[in-house]
Write a protein that holds these residues in place. Structure first.
Motif, short mmCIF file in Angstrom:
data_model
loop_
_atom_site.label_atom_id
_atom_site.label_comp_id
_atom_site.label_asym_id
_atom_site.label_seq_id
_atom_site.Cartn_x
_atom_site.Cartn_y
_atom_site.Cartn_z
N ASN A 33 -2.05 -3.77 3.40
CA ASN A 33 -0.93 -3.42 3.25
C ASN A 33 -0.19 -4.49 3.34
O ASN A 33 -0.22 -5.37 3.74
CB ASN A 33 -0.70 -2.72 4.79
CG ASN A 33 -2.15 -0.98 4.56
OD1 ASN A 33 -1.49 -0.64 4.16
ND2 ASN A 33 -1.80 -1.22 6.02
N SER A 35 3.99 -5.75 3.48
CA SER A 35 5.54 -5.59 3.36
C SER A 35 6.43 -7.01 2.66
O SER A 35 5.49 -8.19 2.64
CB SER A 35 5.26 -5.80 4.67
OG SER A 35 4.76 -6.84 5.49
N HIS A 42 7.21 -1.16 3.17
CA HIS A 42 6.01 -1.36 3.10
C HIS A 42 4.99 -0.31 1.82
O HIS A 42 5.91 0.31 1.60
CB HIS A 42 5.26 -0.65 4.46
CG HIS A 42 6.02 -1.30 5.40
ND1 HIS A 42 5.53 -2.12 6.25
CD2 HIS A 42 7.23 -0.61 6.00
CE1 HIS A 42 6.68 -2.47 7.58
NE2 HIS A 42 7.16 -1.58 7.13
N ARG A 44 0.67 0.11 0.03
CA ARG A 44 -0.27 -0.08 0.47
C ARG A 44 -1.06 -0.34 -0.56
O ARG A 44 -0.77 0.68 -2.43
CB ARG A 44 -1.32 0.95 0.76
CG ARG A 44 -2.53 1.35 0.93
CD ARG A 44 -3.10 0.80 1.70
NE ARG A 44 -5.23 1.04 1.34
CZ ARG A 44 -5.75 0.59 1.65
NH1 ARG A 44 -5.63 -0.48 1.98
NH2 ARG A 44 -6.94 1.11 1.40
#
Length: 100
Positions: A33, A35, A42, A44
């Motif tokens: 993940n 950010s 955010h 993935r």
């Protein structure tokens, strides 16, 4: 139903594997993940295993369908991992996870 149990390790100091490349390998395998902008956005980042159904028991221990195991073992071998794999009979719980 049959499945394949795959156990692998990455030797850290042997074969010239640094801690940074160790972390990079696990990110490439499992994904992570991300950010940005101080945690506002955010995202993935997918890993290699996101293409296959698998059940992860611990770091380096997964069970997957037999047809997907060849590609996973080949990926691990190409990334200097020590790999062991066995064909096993899977339980109903694992069967649900692998078929979903």
């Amino acid at each position: 139903m049959k499945g394949t149990l795959i156990v692998f390790t990455i030797p850290r100091s042997k074969n010239g594997v640094s801690p940074a490349s160790y972390s990079k390998f696990y990110r490439k395998l499992y994904g992570y993940n991300n950010s940005s902008h101080y945690g506002r956005y955010h995202k993935r980042i997918p890993g290699f295993l996101d293409n296959y159904k698998y059940v992860k028991y611990a770091n380096g221990v997964i069970i997957t369908r037999t047809d997907a195991s060849e590609a996973i073992v080949e990926f691990l071998n190409n990334n200097r991992a020590e790999v062991h794999h066995w064909d096993v009979e899977i339980t109903d719980h694992e069967k649900k996870e692998l078929e979903a």
